[in-house]
Write a protein that holds these residues in place. Structure first.
Motif, PDB file in Angstrom:
ATOM      1  N   LEU A  25      33.048 -16.166 -20.201  1.00  0.00           N
ATOM      2  CA  LEU A  25      32.371 -15.447 -21.170  1.00  0.00           C
ATOM      3  C   LEU A  25      31.908 -16.214 -22.567  1.00  0.00           C
ATOM      4  CD1 LEU A  25      33.256 -11.841 -20.658  1.00  0.00           C
ATOM      5  CD2 LEU A  25      31.582 -12.970 -19.320  1.00  0.00           C
ATOM      6  N   LYS A  49      34.360  -8.722 -14.254  1.00  0.00           N
ATOM      7  CA  LYS A  49      34.107  -9.035 -15.552  1.00  0.00           C
ATOM      8  C   LYS A  49      35.282  -8.617 -16.359  1.00  0.00           C
ATOM      9  CE  LYS A  49      30.258  -9.386 -18.694  1.00  0.00           C
ATOM     10  NZ  LYS A  49      28.818  -9.248 -18.926  1.00  0.00           N
ATOM     11  N   TYR A  76      30.746  -5.144 -25.062  1.00  0.00           N
ATOM     12  CA  TYR A  76      31.291  -4.862 -23.721  1.00  0.00           C
ATOM     13  C   TYR A  76      31.482  -3.501 -23.160  1.00  0.00           C
ATOM     14  CZ  TYR A  76      31.977  -9.825 -23.864  1.00  0.00           C
ATOM     15  OH  TYR A  76      31.477 -11.072 -24.088  1.00  0.00           O
ATOM     16  N   GLU A  79      28.372  -2.035 -22.130  1.00  0.00           N
ATOM     17  CA  GLU A  79      28.132  -2.284 -20.670  1.00  0.00           C
ATOM     18  C   GLU A  79      29.024  -1.358 -19.674  1.00  0.00           C
ATOM     19  OE1 GLU A  79      29.077  -6.525 -19.245  1.00  0.00           O
ATOM     20  OE2 GLU A  79      27.255  -6.375 -17.924  1.00  0.00           O
ATOM     21  N   ASN A 227      20.268 -13.871 -16.161  1.00  0.00           N
ATOM     22  CA  ASN A 227      20.760 -12.566 -15.732  1.00  0.00           C
ATOM     23  C   ASN A 227      20.303 -11.972 -14.592  1.00  0.00           C
ATOM     24  OD1 ASN A 227      22.773 -12.688 -17.673  1.00  0.00           O
ATOM     25  ND2 ASN A 227      21.374 -11.975 -19.262  1.00  0.00           N
ATOM     26  N   ASP A 241      24.778  -8.295 -16.590  1.00  0.00           N
ATOM     27  CA  ASP A 241      24.858  -8.407 -17.926  1.00  0.00           C
ATOM     28  C   ASP A 241      23.855  -7.351 -18.593  1.00  0.00           C
ATOM     29  OD1 ASP A 241      25.448  -9.393 -20.437  1.00  0.00           O
ATOM     30  OD2 ASP A 241      24.532 -11.382 -19.738  1.00  0.00           O
ATOM     31  N   GLN A 243      25.052  -5.721 -21.507  1.00  0.00           N
ATOM     32  CA  GLN A 243      25.499  -5.759 -22.823  1.00  0.00           C
ATOM     33  C   GLN A 243      24.817  -5.184 -24.134  1.00  0.00           C
ATOM     34  OE1 GLN A 243      28.092  -9.390 -21.510  1.00  0.00           O
ATOM     35  NE2 GLN A 243      28.279  -9.252 -23.725  1.00  0.00           N
TER      36      GLN A 243
END
Ligand SMILES: Nc1ncnc2c1ncn2[C@@H]1O[C@H](COP(=O)(O)OP(=O)(O)OP(=O)(O)O)[C@@H](O)[C@H]1O
Ligand SMILES: [Mg+2]
Length: 349
Positions: A25, A49, A76, A79, A227, A241, A243
């Motif tokens: 990441l 992840k 994060y 997400e 993505n 993705d 986020q």
């Protein structure tokens, strides 16, 4: 509890084995890992992840600060919230991974997302279905116009699904009140180093235009081609993705996506057709998902915001990395159109 134990518990499987790191990441904040699993009714593999922030982060461009570190940690958390509370609403063409579990090791630091104070996770595991297994095994860096339309269809259906007429300030709970990572409110350092220009002077008017629109949806917030995961013949697509998912005008995803995968020449030649494609898909998707909303009113408000959103992203590029290839003649043309529209509507902002 370590990652393997958590996978065993959540998927109720008999065996789990780390297969490979898919990628690390951003700035050493963790990695994406593929695990093989065995057990009745279990998929063959899953993706984890795994977020484990560095104690001393090193930002590649020297903007490192407590502020950007905190924003990254919050991203994060957003997400995780997305997968836990929102992702199940996606269907049809806007395919996203299934989430099998979220393990959060909460710190006691309080930070602000939406709807009050929340805690940031210091360490976090998000268990996701493996899109390669689901038939989305192709990754692309650039696209043909036809392939780009597949992703634009994804965006239009996603935006239609979450479209709101004048949502209140607490929406969308647990996600960013303003989606994307480049909006002006989070980019004061980049704004400060921009040389004076008409775009710099207009930055807050552009930002206000985007943020004060009546119709808002969830924008993916980082809808670049990297993505998206494509099927073998690129006629179906899934996105990852989340986020920077949050409230906004759908044009923000559209301009960022187009800029991520088409050449400057393709942009010049095809952008109008791609806008047409977006709105025709939005119309179809709204009838399926949110038929009480008036498509024509949405279109009337959002079409001119294509240029405003492009200029707003150009403002970020000029402050962050002015030599970036995205600072090209096409972006300047889009910016000029947006700035002219501000002048002709001045007094009405
Ligand atoms: N569920 C999944 N199935 C298959 N591949 C995946 C899945 N999730 C992520 N990937 C692959 O891993 C890549 C990186 O994942 P992701 O975009 O979530 O992390 P990231 O952008 O590196 O995060 P950060 O911005 O913090 O660095 C994706 O572009 C995709 O190719
Ligand atoms: Mg990514």
């Amino acid at each position: 509890m370590n990652t393997e134990e958590y996978i065993l518990q959540r998927l109720n499987c008999n065996a789990v084995q780390r297969l490979e790191s898919v990628q690390t990441l951003w700035s050493g904040y963790g990695e994406i890992v593929r695990y093989r699993i065995k057990g009745e009714h279990c998929p063959e593999s899953i993706i984890v992840k795994s977020v484990s922030p560095p104690t001393e982060s090193a930002h590649p461009r020297g903007w490192d600060s407590q502020h950007s570190h905190r924003r990254k940690l919050l991203s994060y958390r957003v997400e995780a919230n997305w997968y836990r509370d929102w992702a199940l609403q996606c269907s049809g063409p806007s395919f996203v991974p299934e989430c099998f579990g979220i393990l959060e090791d909460i710190s006691h630091e309080n930070s602000q997302i939406n709807a009050g104070s929340v805690q940031t996770a210091e360490k976090c595991l998000i268990l996701l279905s493996d899109l390669d297994q689901a038939g989305f095994m192709v990754r692309k860096k650039s696209l043909t116009i036809e392939q780009s339309k597949v992703c634009i269809t994804w965006l239009a259906h996603f935006h239609a699904r979450f479209l709101q007429d004048s949502p209140d300030k607490t929406w969308p709970e647990g996600l960013w009140p303003i989606g994307t990572y480049w909006h002006l409110g989070t980019r004061s350092d980049e704004y400060a180093v921009m040389p004076d220009s008409p775009l710099k002077s207009a930055a807050s008017d552009l930002d206000l235009k985007l943020n004060s629109c009546r119709f808002k949806t969830l924008v993916h917030g980082d809808a670049k081609v990297a993505n998206f995961c494509f099927s073998q013949n690129c006629d179906r697509v899934a996105a990852v993705d989340f986020q920077y998912v949050g409230a906004g005008c759908g044009m923000k995803d559209l301009i960022y996506f187009i800029g991520s995968c088409l050449t400057e020449e393709q942009c010049h030649l095809e952008y109008e057709e791609l806008i047409e494609h977006y709105f025709s898909q939005l119309s179809v998707a709204l009838k399926l998902n949110n038929s009480h909303l008036d498509f024509e009113m949405v279109e009337r408000e959002w079409r001119p915001l294509f240029f405003v959103a492009w200029a707003d992203f150009q403002r970020f590029i000029l402050g962050w990395s002015p030599d970036h290839p995205k600072n090209n003649g096409f972006s300047q043309k889009m910016t000029d159109i947006a700035l002219e529209s501000l002048v002709s509507s001045s007094g009405k902002i």
